[in-house]
Design a protein around this motif. Structure first.
Motif, PDB file in Angstrom:
ATOM      1  N   ASN A 169      -5.325  -1.106  -6.941  1.00  0.00           N
ATOM      2  CA  ASN A 169      -6.350  -0.484  -6.448  1.00  0.00           C
ATOM      3  C   ASN A 169      -6.075   0.934  -6.275  1.00  0.00           C
ATOM      4  O   ASN A 169      -5.131   1.136  -5.855  1.00  0.00           O
ATOM      5  CB  ASN A 169      -6.784  -1.138  -4.988  1.00  0.00           C
ATOM      6  CG  ASN A 169      -6.944  -2.843  -5.082  1.00  0.00           C
ATOM      7  OD1 ASN A 169      -8.046  -3.220  -5.586  1.00  0.00           O
ATOM      8  ND2 ASN A 169      -6.003  -3.363  -4.612  1.00  0.00           N
ATOM      9  N   GLY A 200     -12.903  12.243  -1.159  1.00  0.00           N
ATOM     10  CA  GLY A 200     -12.560  11.947  -2.643  1.00  0.00           C
ATOM     11  C   GLY A 200     -13.496  12.840  -3.561  1.00  0.00           C
ATOM     12  O   GLY A 200     -14.869  12.771  -3.246  1.00  0.00           O
ATOM     13  N   ILE A 248      -2.754   5.021  -2.774  1.00  0.00           N
ATOM     14  CA  ILE A 248      -3.759   5.965  -1.891  1.00  0.00           C
ATOM     15  C   ILE A 248      -3.307   7.394  -2.405  1.00  0.00           C
ATOM     16  O   ILE A 248      -2.240   7.906  -1.931  1.00  0.00           O
ATOM     17  CB  ILE A 248      -3.900   5.812  -0.653  1.00  0.00           C
ATOM     18  CG1 ILE A 248      -4.129   4.466  -0.255  1.00  0.00           C
ATOM     19  CG2 ILE A 248      -4.935   6.739   0.025  1.00  0.00           C
ATOM     20  CD1 ILE A 248      -4.412   3.984   1.155  1.00  0.00           C
ATOM     21  N   GLU A 264       0.598  -1.103   0.167  1.00  0.00           N
ATOM     22  CA  GLU A 264      -0.073  -0.073   0.009  1.00  0.00           C
ATOM     23  C   GLU A 264       0.847   1.282   0.081  1.00  0.00           C
ATOM     24  O   GLU A 264       1.616   1.427   0.735  1.00  0.00           O
ATOM     25  CB  GLU A 264      -0.754  -0.102   1.139  1.00  0.00           C
ATOM     26  CG  GLU A 264      -1.968   1.161   1.187  1.00  0.00           C
ATOM     27  CD  GLU A 264      -2.948   0.809   2.360  1.00  0.00           C
ATOM     28  OE1 GLU A 264      -2.574   1.412   3.447  1.00  0.00           O
ATOM     29  OE2 GLU A 264      -3.677   0.047   2.405  1.00  0.00           O
ATOM     30  N   THR A 266     -11.831   3.765  -5.519  1.00  0.00           N
ATOM     31  CA  THR A 266     -12.585   4.326  -4.225  1.00  0.00           C
ATOM     32  C   THR A 266     -12.537   5.691  -4.120  1.00  0.00           C
ATOM     33  O   THR A 266     -11.300   6.230  -4.360  1.00  0.00           O
ATOM     34  CB  THR A 266     -12.142   3.471  -3.224  1.00  0.00           C
ATOM     35  OG1 THR A 266     -12.502   2.013  -3.435  1.00  0.00           O
ATOM     36  CG2 THR A 266     -13.230   4.104  -2.078  1.00  0.00           C
ATOM     37  N   SER A 312      -1.921  -1.149  -4.076  1.00  0.00           N
ATOM     38  CA  SER A 312      -2.879  -0.139  -3.600  1.00  0.00           C
ATOM     39  C   SER A 312      -2.104   1.345  -3.618  1.00  0.00           C
ATOM     40  O   SER A 312      -1.133   1.408  -2.699  1.00  0.00           O
ATOM     41  CB  SER A 312      -3.660  -0.279  -2.452  1.00  0.00           C
ATOM     42  OG  SER A 312      -4.560  -1.590  -2.337  1.00  0.00           O
ATOM     43  N   ASP A 352      -3.472  10.782  -1.646  1.00  0.00           N
ATOM     44  CA  ASP A 352      -3.951  11.614  -0.375  1.00  0.00           C
ATOM     45  C   ASP A 352      -3.125  13.125  -0.694  1.00  0.00           C
ATOM     46  O   ASP A 352      -2.422  13.379  -0.012  1.00  0.00           O
ATOM     47  CB  ASP A 352      -3.566  10.938   0.800  1.00  0.00           C
ATOM     48  CG  ASP A 352      -3.952  11.594   2.094  1.00  0.00           C
ATOM     49  OD1 ASP A 352      -4.929  12.702   2.173  1.00  0.00           O
ATOM     50  OD2 ASP A 352      -3.432  11.502   3.294  1.00  0.00           O
ATOM     51  N   ALA A 374     -12.861   8.235  -1.508  1.00  0.00           N
ATOM     52  CA  ALA A 374     -12.943   8.202  -0.083  1.00  0.00           C
ATOM     53  C   ALA A 374     -14.025   8.966   0.474  1.00  0.00           C
ATOM     54  O   ALA A 374     -14.359  10.096  -0.022  1.00  0.00           O
ATOM     55  CB  ALA A 374     -11.592   8.295   0.604  1.00  0.00           C
ATOM     56  N   LYS A 390      -8.233  10.131  -2.272  1.00  0.00           N
ATOM     57  CA  LYS A 390      -8.599  10.783  -0.957  1.00  0.00           C
ATOM     58  C   LYS A 390      -8.524  12.359  -0.851  1.00  0.00           C
ATOM     59  O   LYS A 390      -8.978  13.009   0.046  1.00  0.00           O
ATOM     60  CB  LYS A 390      -7.811  10.543   0.375  1.00  0.00           C
ATOM     61  CG  LYS A 390      -8.158   8.960   0.638  1.00  0.00           C
ATOM     62  CD  LYS A 390      -7.302   8.386   1.904  1.00  0.00           C
ATOM     63  CE  LYS A 390      -7.679   9.186   3.174  1.00  0.00           C
ATOM     64  NZ  LYS A 390      -7.151   8.559   4.357  1.00  0.00           N
ATOM     65  N   VAL A 437      -7.211   4.587  -4.784  1.00  0.00           N
ATOM     66  CA  VAL A 437      -8.113   5.226  -3.680  1.00  0.00           C
ATOM     67  C   VAL A 437      -7.825   6.706  -3.806  1.00  0.00           C
ATOM     68  O   VAL A 437      -6.573   7.266  -3.616  1.00  0.00           O
ATOM     69  CB  VAL A 437      -7.584   4.738  -2.191  1.00  0.00           C
ATOM     70  CG1 VAL A 437      -8.547   5.697  -1.212  1.00  0.00           C
ATOM     71  CG2 VAL A 437      -8.011   3.309  -2.256  1.00  0.00           C
ATOM     72  N   THR A 492       1.162   5.297  -0.309  1.00  0.00           N
ATOM     73  CA  THR A 492       0.053   6.687  -0.067  1.00  0.00           C
ATOM     74  C   THR A 492       1.035   7.829  -0.401  1.00  0.00           C
ATOM     75  O   THR A 492       2.204   7.821  -0.126  1.00  0.00           O
ATOM     76  CB  THR A 492      -0.165   6.651   1.618  1.00  0.00           C
ATOM     77  OG1 THR A 492      -1.013   5.676   2.027  1.00  0.00           O
ATOM     78  CG2 THR A 492      -0.867   8.138   1.937  1.00  0.00           C
TER      79      THR A 492
END
Length: 288
Positions: A78, A109, A43, A14, A103, A41, A45, A105, A82, A80, A16
């Protein structure tokens, strides 16, 4: 900062991402194209700003994944989101067709776009807008047409909102679509607190390709067109639950069929209603 335009996450990991430090204009913002690679994944952010340009904002690189090389059961990637993606009018602003899941978030998001497709998903991609997330089209004053989500045999769940700004400059050539469902499914989930609206100047839902499933427990409302248009050649099932509201032509008749909430095509349509449908239900020429 990122230090490069390509980020790679291995399977099972994962990653970020935080944007380049910007003490004068927080929160941190990344300008340009972010390319996501690998099977893990990622993310996002941070905020991404490409507003007013044709620059793509995020692209998941298909050639970097195990699934691309033949392992259909490989996990990931994946994605994400955010932060806020201030997109412009690229043909596809966030290209996630190679992702396993996307996704937006909860409460964070956000994709705002002027034209083109805000988010594109591919076969088998799971798309989730969590509560408080949003995809927003800037409205017809931008003189562009666009689509919030384009799913090609994808499974889409909306618990957030997919909306188009209201203004007085709407014409049939510059209003947008909420979700284009090219096969696959759409679950528009409401909770009775205004969660799950797809509210567009144009058609909130346009179904094409090899049929699909549309389940509504929220609001699907068009200001100037049909709420749900179906142009697929196979079977499409539309289920409107007890809390569901489907309303067409709330403010006028710029596109579609005047007064219609749901219009069908040459394929087979099944409509099940336990909620509220405001407008005509006009099934097409297929076996309905």
């Amino acid at each position: 900062g990122l230090g490069a335009e390509i980020v790679h996450a291995d399977a099972g990991t994962e990653l970020t991402l935080k944007g380049p430090l910007d003490d004068e204009n927080p929160p941190d913002t990344y300008d340009g194209l972010l390319r996501v690679a690998g099977d893990g994944s990622v993310i996002v952010d941070m905020n991404i700003n490409n507003g007013g340009t044709s620059t793509q904002s995020i692209r998941v690189e298909s050639g970097s994944t195990e699934r691309w090389f033949g392992d259909a059961n490989a996990p990931g990637p994946n994605l994400v989101i955010k932060g806020s993606v201030n997109a412009g009018f690229a043909a596809i602003n966030v290209d996630a067709r190679a992702a396993e899941s996307v996704t937006l978030a909860a409460g964070a998001g956000d994709i705002t776009f002027a034209g083109g497709v805000a988010l594109a998903a591919g076969p088998g991609t799971q798309v989730l807008l969590e509560e408080g997330s949003r995809i927003r089209n800037l409205g017809s004053s931008n003189a562009y047409t666009g689509t919030g989500i384009q799913g090609q045999n994808s499974d889409i769940v909306n618990r957030g909102s997919i909306i188009e700004d209201l203004d007085s400059n709407a014409t049939r050539d510059n209003i947008s679509t909420g979700v284009e469902l090219i096969g696959g499914s759409l679950g528009n989930e409401g909770t009775g607190r205004g969660v799950g609206p797809i509210n567009m100047l144009g058609s909130p839902v346009y179904g094409s390709g090899d049929g699909g499933l549309i389940v509504n427990d929220g609001e699907i409302i068009s200001q100037y067109g049909d709420a749900i248009q179906v142009a697929s050649w196979n079977h499409t099932r539309i289920t409107n639950g007890e809390r569901g509201v489907i309303r067409g032509h709330a403010d006028g008749n710029l596109i579609g069929t005047a007064g219609a909430a749901i219009t069908g095509g040459v394929g087979e349509e099944t409509v099940e209603n336990a909620g509220t449908i405001s407008g005509h239900v006009l099934l097409g020429s297929g076996r309905d």
